[in-house]
Write an enzyme that holds these catalytic residues in place. Sequence first.
Site, mmCIF file in Angstrom:
data_model
loop_
_atom_site.group_PDB
_atom_site.id
_atom_site.type_symbol
_atom_site.label_atom_id
_atom_site.label_comp_id
_atom_site.label_asym_id
_atom_site.label_seq_id
_atom_site.Cartn_x
_atom_site.Cartn_y
_atom_site.Cartn_z
ATOM 1 N N ASP A 1 0.989 -1.064 -0.150
ATOM 2 C CA ASP A 1 -0.010 0.144 -0.031
ATOM 3 C C ASP A 1 0.993 1.193 0.056
ATOM 4 O O ASP A 1 1.894 1.277 0.570
ATOM 5 C CB ASP A 1 -1.128 -0.090 1.266
ATOM 6 C CG ASP A 1 -2.155 0.963 0.833
ATOM 7 O OD1 ASP A 1 -3.185 0.190 0.636
ATOM 8 O OD2 ASP A 1 -2.185 2.170 1.191
ATOM 9 N N LEU B 1 -17.456 -10.472 -1.019
ATOM 10 C CA LEU B 1 -17.323 -10.529 0.304
ATOM 11 C C LEU B 1 -18.193 -9.584 0.958
ATOM 12 O O LEU B 1 -18.430 -8.672 0.658
ATOM 13 C CB LEU B 1 -15.819 -10.198 0.747
ATOM 14 C CG LEU B 1 -14.842 -10.787 0.212
ATOM 15 C CD1 LEU B 1 -13.432 -10.049 0.488
ATOM 16 C CD2 LEU B 1 -14.630 -12.356 0.517
ATOM 17 N N ARG B 2 -19.191 -9.991 2.021
ATOM 18 C CA ARG B 2 -19.933 -9.358 2.719
ATOM 19 C C ARG B 2 -19.305 -8.675 3.948
ATOM 20 O O ARG B 2 -18.544 -9.615 4.680
ATOM 21 C CB ARG B 2 -21.243 -10.273 3.157
ATOM 22 C CG ARG B 2 -22.039 -10.501 2.263
ATOM 23 C CD ARG B 2 -22.836 -11.814 2.493
ATOM 24 N NE ARG B 2 -22.308 -12.785 3.283
ATOM 25 C CZ ARG B 2 -22.915 -13.871 4.331
ATOM 26 N NH1 ARG B 2 -23.876 -13.512 4.588
ATOM 27 N NH2 ARG B 2 -22.140 -14.759 4.524
ATOM 28 N N LEU C 1 -34.172 -9.837 1.560
ATOM 29 C CA LEU C 1 -35.783 -9.353 1.684
ATOM 30 C C LEU C 1 -35.993 -8.762 2.808
ATOM 31 O O LEU C 1 -37.208 -9.140 3.389
ATOM 32 C CB LEU C 1 -36.511 -10.631 1.167
ATOM 33 C CG LEU C 1 -36.372 -11.137 -0.158
ATOM 34 C CD1 LEU C 1 -37.196 -12.302 -0.462
ATOM 35 C CD2 LEU C 1 -37.022 -10.133 -1.241
ATOM 36 N N ALA D 1 -36.976 -5.299 4.936
ATOM 37 C CA ALA D 1 -37.460 -4.046 4.694
ATOM 38 C C ALA D 1 -36.652 -3.208 5.527
ATOM 39 O O ALA D 1 -36.274 -3.581 6.482
ATOM 40 C CB ALA D 1 -38.979 -4.057 4.650
ATOM 41 N N CYS E 1 -20.248 -1.320 -1.797
ATOM 42 C CA CYS E 1 -20.518 -1.874 -2.793
ATOM 43 C C CYS E 1 -21.655 -1.242 -3.809
ATOM 44 O O CYS E 1 -21.662 -0.919 -4.970
ATOM 45 C CB CYS E 1 -20.426 -3.441 -2.808
ATOM 46 S SG CYS E 1 -18.740 -3.770 -2.081
ATOM 47 N N LYS F 1 -22.057 2.368 -5.622
ATOM 48 C CA LYS F 1 -21.269 2.651 -6.408
ATOM 49 C C LYS F 1 -21.438 1.772 -7.743
ATOM 50 O O LYS F 1 -21.435 1.946 -8.915
ATOM 51 C CB LYS F 1 -19.891 2.748 -6.106
ATOM 52 C CG LYS F 1 -19.044 1.404 -5.679
ATOM 53 C CD LYS F 1 -17.738 1.817 -5.391
ATOM 54 C CE LYS F 1 -17.004 0.352 -5.018
ATOM 55 N NZ LYS F 1 -16.784 -0.224 -6.256
ATOM 56 N N ARG G 1 -19.891 4.369 4.442
ATOM 57 C CA ARG G 1 -20.197 4.919 3.139
ATOM 58 C C ARG G 1 -21.588 4.655 2.663
ATOM 59 O O ARG G 1 -22.159 3.323 2.740
ATOM 60 C CB ARG G 1 -19.254 4.191 2.212
ATOM 61 C CG ARG G 1 -17.712 4.656 2.397
ATOM 62 C CD ARG G 1 -16.702 3.488 1.361
ATOM 63 N NE ARG G 1 -16.518 2.418 2.217
ATOM 64 C CZ ARG G 1 -15.494 1.678 1.772
ATOM 65 N NH1 ARG G 1 -14.766 2.037 0.457
ATOM 66 N NH2 ARG G 1 -15.335 0.475 2.352
#
Length: 439
Positions: free
Chosen positions: A30, A153-154, A257, A259, A267, A270, A335
């Site tokens: 990085d 990835l979640r 599903l 609400a 993710c 964007k 975000r």
Amino acid sequence: MQIAVIGAGYVGLVSGACFAEFGIEVCLVDTDASKIEALKAGRMPIYEPGLDKLVADNAREKRLRFTTELATAVNGVDAVFLAVGTPTRRGDGHADLSYVFAAAEQVARAAKGPLVLVTKSTVPVGTGRRIKQLVREARPDLDIAVASNPEFLREGAAIGDFMRPDRVVVGVEEGETGERAAEVLRRLYRPLYLIERPVMVVGLETAEIIKYAANAFLAMKISFINEVADLCEKAGAHVQDVARGIGLDGRIGRKFLHAGPGYGGSCFPKDTLAFARTGQDLGAPLQLVEATIDINDRRKKAMADRVIAACGGSVAGKTVAVLGLTFKPETDDMRDAPSLDILPRLIEAGATVRAFDPEGMSHARQILPEGIHYAKGALDAAKDADALVVLTEWNEFRALAPQRLAEAMRGKVLVDLRNLYEPKLMREAGFEYSSVGRP
């Protein structure tokens, strides 16, 4: 095997640590020296359950190391993964690929021998071909194969998703070069063959579209059930029962599903926007995706009005407690979180806002308006509040005793935008309780 991962953000750090857990030697690169020094010291730049231990264990075993020196990192490796950001480009909604292209050129110029250059970042269709052109121009003397390996990835469950994925998608070029790239990636993912996880090998363009199409479809399910929730409220139906009734159909599935106040995160916002722009550019408009984006934008803005209506039409001079700031639980990611639309609107309407989130408050302080009071806990946020709003479904909020909440608050308005609580129990505790899509 040895690989380098360019980008120590969410995708790069999780992917690098998980590859190291597979037994692969990983060098994480990085340009942010402070981030690299923090990682060397064992400090995580993001919150993800289990990531700190995974990184520490593999760093101790010398399978995972960190550097700012790209040229050193890519020397002698089998593959280089690009995991840099692709934020929305200002002005037109397209994905900003400048970081991807810059990293690809740097890798090509630094490489000492043949390697596979893999895009892990989410990129629009056609990006792999453009990368191939860039590296060929930078190093016509070197055999660099280009591949796509999108991540699924979640946040909050990323390690499990990497180690036990539904599928791995590998996009490669045609011919011998593509076959070589596919073989390298198969070897990297070999531990998954042992647990019989499918590895799909497809063309570059196909892999790039799979990633966007997957995220767009999941976002569409969220916007769909949110519209159904509005209908349920008008008709006196129960959206959770509707969701279960349709989700038990194997063709539909139960996930996504739920609400609520709309989707956010790094993710869906964007990626749906970039996918829609790609469709427009190629003359194949994605009208369902465009509608999904519009529904979600309007949804988040409407939630503040819902809170104001629950408070009798005005929050001027009132204290509103907010539980949850991040876009989902088990992450510190702010975000495009619904809180970024809702809280400023409440402040503009004259409310005093007291907020608490288990992990997101340090980020929230940087991007939310001044004047928000950050509490030490849920009950501290609720103390003397006229109204309370649930924005993120953290487990610790589920466990709050209704009576203790009622005793802490001055007023009794509770707006549950995540349907955490049983309406009957909350009304028995004295609350003027409202939720999403439930009578």
